[in-house]
Design a protein around this motif. Structure first.
Motif, PDB file in Angstrom:
ATOM      1  N   CYS A 184     -13.007 -26.367 -21.084  1.00 49.91           N
ATOM      2  CA  CYS A 184     -13.686 -25.709 -22.205  1.00 49.91           C
ATOM      3  C   CYS A 184     -14.255 -26.740 -23.173  1.00 49.91           C
ATOM      4  O   CYS A 184     -15.405 -26.623 -23.609  1.00 49.91           O
ATOM      5  CB  CYS A 184     -12.717 -24.776 -22.915  1.00 49.91           C
ATOM      6  N   PHE A 185     -13.463 -27.760 -23.503  1.00 52.87           N
ATOM      7  CA  PHE A 185     -13.928 -28.798 -24.423  1.00 52.87           C
ATOM      8  C   PHE A 185     -15.088 -29.569 -23.811  1.00 52.87           C
ATOM      9  O   PHE A 185     -16.051 -29.899 -24.501  1.00 52.87           O
ATOM     10  CB  PHE A 185     -12.783 -29.745 -24.792  1.00 52.87           C
ATOM     11  N   ALA A 186     -15.019 -29.853 -22.509  1.00 57.63           N
ATOM     12  CA  ALA A 186     -16.093 -30.600 -21.841  1.00 57.63           C
ATOM     13  C   ALA A 186     -17.386 -29.790 -21.809  1.00 57.63           C
ATOM     14  O   ALA A 186     -18.470 -30.326 -22.046  1.00 57.63           O
ATOM     15  CB  ALA A 186     -15.664 -30.977 -20.424  1.00 57.63           C
ATOM     16  N   GLU A 187     -17.275 -28.501 -21.537  1.00 59.51           N
ATOM     17  CA  GLU A 187     -18.458 -27.642 -21.468  1.00 59.51           C
ATOM     18  C   GLU A 187     -19.113 -27.452 -22.832  1.00 59.51           C
ATOM     19  O   GLU A 187     -20.295 -27.131 -22.918  1.00 59.51           O
ATOM     20  CB  GLU A 187     -18.090 -26.278 -20.883  1.00 59.51           C
ATOM     21  N   ASN A 188     -18.351 -27.636 -23.886  1.00 60.55           N
ATOM     22  CA  ASN A 188     -18.864 -27.429 -25.245  1.00 60.55           C
ATOM     23  C   ASN A 188     -18.834 -28.722 -26.059  1.00 60.55           C
ATOM     24  O   ASN A 188     -18.798 -28.684 -27.286  1.00 60.55           O
ATOM     25  CB  ASN A 188     -18.029 -26.358 -25.956  1.00 60.55           C
ATOM     26  N   SER A 189     -18.879 -29.863 -25.393  1.00 59.36           N
ATOM     27  CA  SER A 189     -18.636 -31.152 -26.044  1.00 59.36           C
ATOM     28  C   SER A 189     -19.567 -31.456 -27.210  1.00 59.36           C
ATOM     29  O   SER A 189     -19.172 -32.133 -28.155  1.00 59.36           O
ATOM     30  CB  SER A 189     -18.686 -32.288 -25.033  1.00 59.36           C
ATOM     31  N   THR A 190     -20.784 -30.942 -27.194  1.00 59.29           N
ATOM     32  CA  THR A 190     -21.715 -31.248 -28.285  1.00 59.29           C
ATOM     33  C   THR A 190     -21.690 -30.203 -29.393  1.00 59.29           C
ATOM     34  O   THR A 190     -22.287 -30.415 -30.447  1.00 59.29           O
ATOM     35  CB  THR A 190     -23.155 -31.382 -27.754  1.00 59.29           C
ATOM     36  N   ARG A 191     -21.009 -29.098 -29.177  1.00 62.93           N
ATOM     37  CA  ARG A 191     -20.939 -28.048 -30.195  1.00 62.93           C
ATOM     38  C   ARG A 191     -19.954 -28.433 -31.288  1.00 62.93           C
ATOM     39  O   ARG A 191     -18.954 -29.103 -31.048  1.00 62.93           O
ATOM     40  CB  ARG A 191     -20.513 -26.720 -29.565  1.00 62.93           C
ATOM     41  N   ASP A 192     -20.220 -27.983 -32.496  1.00 61.58           N
ATOM     42  CA  ASP A 192     -19.334 -28.250 -33.626  1.00 61.58           C
ATOM     43  C   ASP A 192     -18.015 -27.506 -33.442  1.00 61.58           C
ATOM     44  O   ASP A 192     -17.999 -26.329 -33.106  1.00 61.58           O
ATOM     45  CB  ASP A 192     -19.974 -27.811 -34.939  1.00 61.58           C
ATOM     46  N   ALA A 193     -16.923 -28.224 -33.682  1.00 58.51           N
ATOM     47  CA  ALA A 193     -15.589 -27.640 -33.563  1.00 58.51           C
ATOM     48  C   ALA A 193     -14.903 -27.531 -34.915  1.00 58.51           C
ATOM     49  O   ALA A 193     -14.214 -26.566 -35.198  1.00 58.51           O
ATOM     50  CB  ALA A 193     -14.728 -28.476 -32.617  1.00 58.51           C
ATOM     51  N   ILE A 194     -15.080 -28.563 -35.765  1.00 58.05           N
ATOM     52  CA  ILE A 194     -14.387 -28.622 -37.048  1.00 58.05           C
ATOM     53  C   ILE A 194     -15.357 -29.040 -38.136  1.00 58.05           C
ATOM     54  O   ILE A 194     -16.147 -29.964 -37.956  1.00 58.05           O
ATOM     55  CB  ILE A 194     -13.238 -29.653 -37.007  1.00 58.05           C
ATOM     56  N   TYR A 195     -15.283 -28.362 -39.256  1.00 59.79           N
ATOM     57  CA  TYR A 195     -15.994 -28.754 -40.472  1.00 59.79           C
ATOM     58  C   TYR A 195     -14.928 -29.151 -41.484  1.00 59.79           C
ATOM     59  O   TYR A 195     -14.073 -28.345 -41.816  1.00 59.79           O
ATOM     60  CB  TYR A 195     -16.830 -27.600 -41.027  1.00 59.79           C
ATOM     61  N   THR A 196     -14.959 -30.386 -41.951  1.00 60.80           N
ATOM     62  CA  THR A 196     -13.931 -30.848 -42.883  1.00 60.80           C
ATOM     63  C   THR A 196     -14.363 -30.600 -44.321  1.00 60.80           C
ATOM     64  O   THR A 196     -15.548 -30.455 -44.615  1.00 60.80           O
ATOM     65  CB  THR A 196     -13.630 -32.346 -42.692  1.00 60.80           C
TER      66      THR A 196
END
Length: 126
Positions: free
Chosen positions: A11-23
């Motif tokens: 899942c992380f590899a397939e979405n590697s360029t998508r934003d996951a966290i906003y600090t």
């Protein structure tokens, strides 16, 4: 557990360029960066003697770094101790085997493992 780890990695590899966290300080971390950070933290923990079944406490100032550390702890098959301080566990009967802590925290009797946040500023593959 390995199957679940594999699914998360996919899942992380397939979405590697998508934003996951906003600090809170305005940084954005992609799924790829979270994956790399969790792998780096896990490798560092193993090198410092953390093993499956150990109980690890996270006392890190950064939410993003905490989240990556939690993934690392989970992947290694360790137990996560959630608390604001190591001292909260004194007398509880819970053994803390390792602590991931910011340098301004006190460690008590736990083994202290420090990680900096340089991975948040670098685009280095780890």
């Amino acid at each position: 557990m390995d199957d679940l780890n594999s699914r998360f990695a996919t899942c992380f590899a397939e979405n590697s360029t998508r934003d996951a966290i906003y600090t809170a300080d305005g940084q954005t971390l992609s799924f790829g960066r979270v994956e790399r950070a969790a792998s780096q933290i896990a490798q560092g923990m193993v090198q410092r003697g953390v093993k499956p079944g150990d109980t690890v406490i996270c006392l890190l100032d950064s939410f993003a770094l905490n989240l990556c550390a939690w993934f690392a702890i989970w992947r290694l098959g360790c137990n996560l101790a959630a608390s604001a301080s190591v001292e909260n566990f004194s007398g509880s009967g819970v053994r803390i085997d390792a602590a991931l802590m910011s340098s301004d925290q006190t460690c008590g009797t736990a083994r202290q493992l420090l990680f900096d946040q340089s991975w948040m500023d670098a685009d280095v593959e780890v």
